[in-house]
Design a protein around this motif. Structure first.
Motif, PDB file in Angstrom:
ATOM      1  N   TYR A  32       0.879  -1.233   0.005  1.00  0.00           N
ATOM      2  CA  TYR A  32      -0.008  -0.045   0.078  1.00  0.00           C
ATOM      3  C   TYR A  32       0.751   1.378   0.073  1.00  0.00           C
ATOM      4  CZ  TYR A  32      -3.364  -3.473   1.702  1.00  0.00           C
ATOM      5  OH  TYR A  32      -4.241  -4.414   1.767  1.00  0.00           O
ATOM      6  N   ARG A  33       0.287   2.344  -0.576  1.00  0.00           N
ATOM      7  CA  ARG A  33       0.754   3.595  -0.442  1.00  0.00           C
ATOM      8  C   ARG A  33      -0.105   4.530   0.090  1.00  0.00           C
ATOM      9  NH1 ARG A  33       3.294   3.772  -6.469  1.00  0.00           N
ATOM     10  NH2 ARG A  33       4.646   2.052  -6.353  1.00  0.00           N
ATOM     11  N   TYR A  34       0.103   5.354   0.724  1.00  0.00           N
ATOM     12  CA  TYR A  34      -0.718   6.346   1.222  1.00  0.00           C
ATOM     13  C   TYR A  34      -0.126   7.604   1.619  1.00  0.00           C
ATOM     14  CZ  TYR A  34       1.533   5.036   5.922  1.00  0.00           C
ATOM     15  OH  TYR A  34       2.543   4.882   6.702  1.00  0.00           O
ATOM     16  N   TRP A  47       4.109  10.687   0.295  1.00  0.00           N
ATOM     17  CA  TRP A  47       3.577   9.655   0.213  1.00  0.00           C
ATOM     18  C   TRP A  47       4.352   8.520   0.971  1.00  0.00           C
ATOM     19  CZ3 TRP A  47      -1.198   7.868  -2.219  1.00  0.00           C
ATOM     20  CH2 TRP A  47      -1.844   8.862  -2.701  1.00  0.00           C
ATOM     21  N   THR A  83     -12.576   6.808   3.130  1.00  0.00           N
ATOM     22  CA  THR A  83     -11.350   5.859   2.466  1.00  0.00           C
ATOM     23  C   THR A  83     -10.089   6.238   2.730  1.00  0.00           C
ATOM     24  OG1 THR A  83     -12.885   5.239   0.582  1.00  0.00           O
ATOM     25  CG2 THR A  83     -10.355   4.968   0.399  1.00  0.00           C
ATOM     26  N   ARG A  84      -9.217   5.613   3.554  1.00  0.00           N
ATOM     27  CA  ARG A  84      -7.903   5.651   3.861  1.00  0.00           C
ATOM     28  C   ARG A  84      -7.153   4.342   4.460  1.00  0.00           C
ATOM     29  NH1 ARG A  84      -8.623   9.514   9.187  1.00  0.00           N
ATOM     30  NH2 ARG A  84      -6.409   8.524   9.748  1.00  0.00           N
ATOM     31  N   ILE A  85      -5.659   4.175   4.417  1.00  0.00           N
ATOM     32  CA  ILE A  85      -5.141   3.198   4.848  1.00  0.00           C
ATOM     33  C   ILE A  85      -5.819   2.191   6.047  1.00  0.00           C
ATOM     34  CG2 ILE A  85      -3.237   4.219   6.111  1.00  0.00           C
ATOM     35  CD1 ILE A  85      -2.934   1.170   3.790  1.00  0.00           C
ATOM     36  N   TYR A 239      -5.212   3.066  -8.196  1.00  0.00           N
ATOM     37  CA  TYR A 239      -5.349   4.236  -7.253  1.00  0.00           C
ATOM     38  C   TYR A 239      -6.852   4.135  -6.851  1.00  0.00           C
ATOM     39  CZ  TYR A 239      -6.280   9.267  -6.237  1.00  0.00           C
ATOM     40  OH  TYR A 239      -6.787  10.396  -5.531  1.00  0.00           O
ATOM     41  N   TRP A 241      -9.697   5.394  -4.560  1.00  0.00           N
ATOM     42  CA  TRP A 241     -10.370   6.668  -3.800  1.00  0.00           C
ATOM     43  C   TRP A 241     -11.736   6.435  -3.425  1.00  0.00           C
ATOM     44  CZ3 TRP A 241     -14.501   8.851  -6.175  1.00  0.00           C
ATOM     45  CH2 TRP A 241     -14.435   8.511  -7.593  1.00  0.00           C
ATOM     46  N   ALA A 264      -2.461   2.572  -4.121  1.00  0.00           N
ATOM     47  CA  ALA A 264      -2.288   3.852  -3.533  1.00  0.00           C
ATOM     48  C   ALA A 264      -3.622   4.370  -2.977  1.00  0.00           C
ATOM     49  CB  ALA A 264      -1.621   4.819  -4.458  1.00  0.00           C
ATOM     50  N   VAL A 265      -3.836   4.574  -1.674  1.00  0.00           N
ATOM     51  CA  VAL A 265      -5.363   4.596  -1.049  1.00  0.00           C
ATOM     52  C   VAL A 265      -5.363   6.310  -0.410  1.00  0.00           C
ATOM     53  CG1 VAL A 265      -6.652   4.086   0.868  1.00  0.00           C
ATOM     54  CG2 VAL A 265      -4.903   2.341  -0.043  1.00  0.00           C
ATOM     55  N   ASP A 266      -6.350   7.007  -1.081  1.00  0.00           N
ATOM     56  CA  ASP A 266      -6.561   8.280  -0.542  1.00  0.00           C
ATOM     57  C   ASP A 266      -7.916   8.704  -1.125  1.00  0.00           C
ATOM     58  OD1 ASP A 266      -6.833  11.099   0.177  1.00  0.00           O
ATOM     59  OD2 ASP A 266      -4.970  11.761  -1.081  1.00  0.00           O
TER      60      ASP A 266
END
Length: 624
Positions: A32-34, A47, A83-85, A239, A241, A264-266
């Motif tokens: 994961y990336r956040y 990030w 929505t977030r890590i 990605y 979101w 990647a979560v945002d």
């Protein structure tokens, strides 16, 4: 039996088991990336990454922490967060504890949040911040089953025996794991495929939300079925979101665990344009409203550049649509997406002038977008397809664990939702309703056996409530919601979403539109305009300095939109045409309950709220 079918049929009982397998297989690979917002509030976010091993450490601590709080298998733990890590880590922690996640949209008001917490008998609430905690505190007396609240961002929250932080929960879990190292593994191994994993309350366009019971097997099936379509691979960067409280967002986490690619979560929608060039995704899922906004934004930018620039954009948009239609048609007939030389030459010029810049705005590496939740207007789909941004429409419902159909890679067809995912059966009923059967279908509605029996037949066929057509080679086209179809007083059936989608493709200023005409002798429309697009137009047309409501009420605006309505009507049957319309003083939104958090129109709410405008349009007309 195909390899895909074998994989699906030999699936493990739960995504929790799949997660343990993934961690064992690739502990050091990036998962994961956040984003971490800049503390000064200025400049871009930083990030950060988590490997599968690092993610597992947090997931197991959360799982053990919940067990320490007394959470038993299948008991519900509610999750009210954007929505977030942490959403993903908590959801996996709940599943690894053998418990079930109740999802709550952060926009849900205190009354409806309390209803969901009470109806689901949730024992613990994981709340994003002080605002979410406040809703539970306000309704505490109505929630005797709720033993604890755990807060992710504790700023402004006073902790107590009842309220603790996510950090505290993880510390308690880590301490428990020091004594019982196999605690989580044992819980995961004990999970059976029929055990409840998730309770998702349909935001619904009418009435109280219903809790959809999705057992672990639904998600394990999805985790295997999505990669079996060839949609994603290990090298992908997703990605994410979309709201994870919605089934469309949640299903994307299952396929990722099976494949092991990076996500990647945002969930901050206002950051999408900024994030795309940073994340450089190879694929992402979205709802049509996002593509409509991008299209409107590109058109507005071109218009602001002057008449010549706008003319080039309109020409390029026309070339894109023609190119996409011809290449898709040729692919269907011959297996090659060839186009005539002249069209190819025009496309090359348009690519240099317009499309390449659009692709760069999406990060430059986008292989495909998946669109779902509501129908995408075909003309917008063709525009993006011709510009090299391939939108693969899909279809599913909360009750079918989201992904029942998806367009197949190169062979995708704009205007359809593609073919069934492996393992999903489909048939069209005599009245045109789409029926589905397969391992993705829900167990039923929570505590509502009568409602379950209305849609789920004893032999497993689920009534979707959607009307559609299947092509001879298995592509599905959705024509409307069964309950949205209406008949005019002249006896003609109207599919409003089809007309609404066509208008969104014609008019670059529209945000939302509702077509009305049930038992009336002609159709009318309520139209809400996209604020950035219309305010840009207002500046150029002598309305600068006026408020949104003033711009919308201006005769110049009404006349301009009337031109687009006339253009829409040219492509419709006489009985479908919009005879009158009214522009709304503000856009429709979730806060006023006019659209659902997944951006579906709540027709009864809008029609009730603007009944005076509807009646005004029919005043003095003879009803047949």
């Amino acid at each position: 039996m195909s390899d895909a079918q074998t994989l699906i049929e030999n699936r493990p009982p739960s995504v929790a088991a799949l997660f343990l397998e993934r961690v064992a297989a690739t502990p050091d690979a990036e998962a994961y990336r956040y984003p971490v917002p800049n503390p000064a509030g200025e400049g871009p976010d930083e990030w950060k990454s988590l490997t599968w091993g690092q993610a597992a450490e947090r997931v197991y601590a959360i799982a053990a922490g919940l067990i320490e709080l007394g959470v038993q298998p299948e008991q519900r733990v509610a999750l009210a967060s954007s929505t977030r890590i942490e959403w993903i880590l908590v959801d996996l922690g709940i599943m690894c504890a053998g418990a079930a996640t109740t999802t709550i949209y952060p926009q849900t008001n205190a009354d409806e949040s309390a209803f969901i917490l009470s109806d689901s008998e949730s024992r613990v609430l994981i709340a994003e911040d002080a605002a979410q905690v406040a809703k539970a505190v306000e309704k505490r007396e109505e929630l005797p089953a709720l033993t604890h609240v755990v807060v992710i961002d504790p700023a402004g929250v006073e902790t107590s025996d009842w309220i603790l932080t996510l950090d505290e929960l993880q510390k308690r879990g880590a301490a428990r794991l020091e004594k019982e190292g196999e605690l989580v593994r044992k819980r995961v191994e004990a999970i059976t495929k029929d055990q409840l994993a998730t309770l998702i309350y349909t935001s619904g366009t009418t009435g109280r939300p219903k809790g959809v019971r999705l057992p672990h097997d639904n998600w394990a099936y999805m985790a295997k079925a999505i990669p079996a379509t060839g949609l994603v691979g290990p090298e992908d960067v997703q990605y994410l979101w979309l709201p994870l409280a919605h089934v469309f967002g949640k299903v994307l986490t299952s396929g990722q665990i099976e494949v092991g690619h990076v996500t990647a979560v945002d969930g901050r929608v206002d950051k999408i344009i900024e994030n795309l060039p940073v994340v450089q995704p190879t694929y992402m899922a979205a709802v049509p409203r996002i593509f409509e906004k991008v299209y409107n934004g590109v058109a507005a930018k071109a218009r602001a550049g002057g008449a010549a620039k706008y003319k080039i954009f309109q020409w390029a948009a026309g070339v894109a649509r023609e190119y996409a239609k011809v290449s898709q048609d040729n692919f269907r007939r011959t297996g090659t997406a060839s186009v005539p030389f002249g069209l190819g030459a025009k496309h090359k010029v348009a690519d240099a002038l317009v499309y390449s810049k659009l692709r760069e705005a999406f990060g430059g590496k986008l292989r495909a977008c998946v669109s779902g939740s509501v129908a995408l207007a075909p003309e917008i789909g063709y525009f993006f397809a011709g510009a090299g941004i391939h939108i693969l429409e899909g279809y599913g419902l909360t009750e079918s664990s989201a992904a029942s159909f998806v367009n197949p890679g190169e062979a995708y067809r704009t205007g359809t939702v593609g073919k069934p995912v492996p393992g999903c059966e489909v048939r069209i009923a005599d009245d045109g309703e789409i029926l589905l059967r397969g391992p993705g279908i829900m167990e039923g509605y929570h505590g509502l056996p009568e409602k379950t029996a209305e849609v789920l037949e004893p032999d497993g066929w689920f009534h979707t409530g959607d009307i559609g057509e299947l092509s001879p080679d298995g592509y599905l086209r959705i024509t409307d919601r069964k309950k949205d179809l209406f008949k005019t007083s002249g006896g003609k059936y109207i599919a409003p979403t089809e007309i609404e989608g066509s208008f969104k493709a014609v008019c670059p200023f529209v945000s939302n539109i509702l077509v009305h005409g049930a038992d009336r002798n002609f159709c009318t429309a309520l139209i809400a305009l996209d604020e950035p697009a219309i305010m840009g137009w207002a500046e150029e047309n002598g309305l600068g300095g006026k408020s949104y409501a003033e711009v919308v009420a201006a005769p110049e605006t009404v006349a301009m939109i009337d031109g687009y309505v006339k253009r829409l009507n040219e492509g419709l049957q006489r009985w479908q045409t919009i005879k009158k319309f009214r522009l709304l003083p503000r856009d429709l939104d979730v806060e006023h309950g006019e659209i659902t958090p997944s951006l579906k129109l709540k027709r009864p709410v809008v029609e009730r709220e603007y009944a005076h405008l509807i009646e005004e349009m029919y005043e003095g007309t003879r009803e047949a």
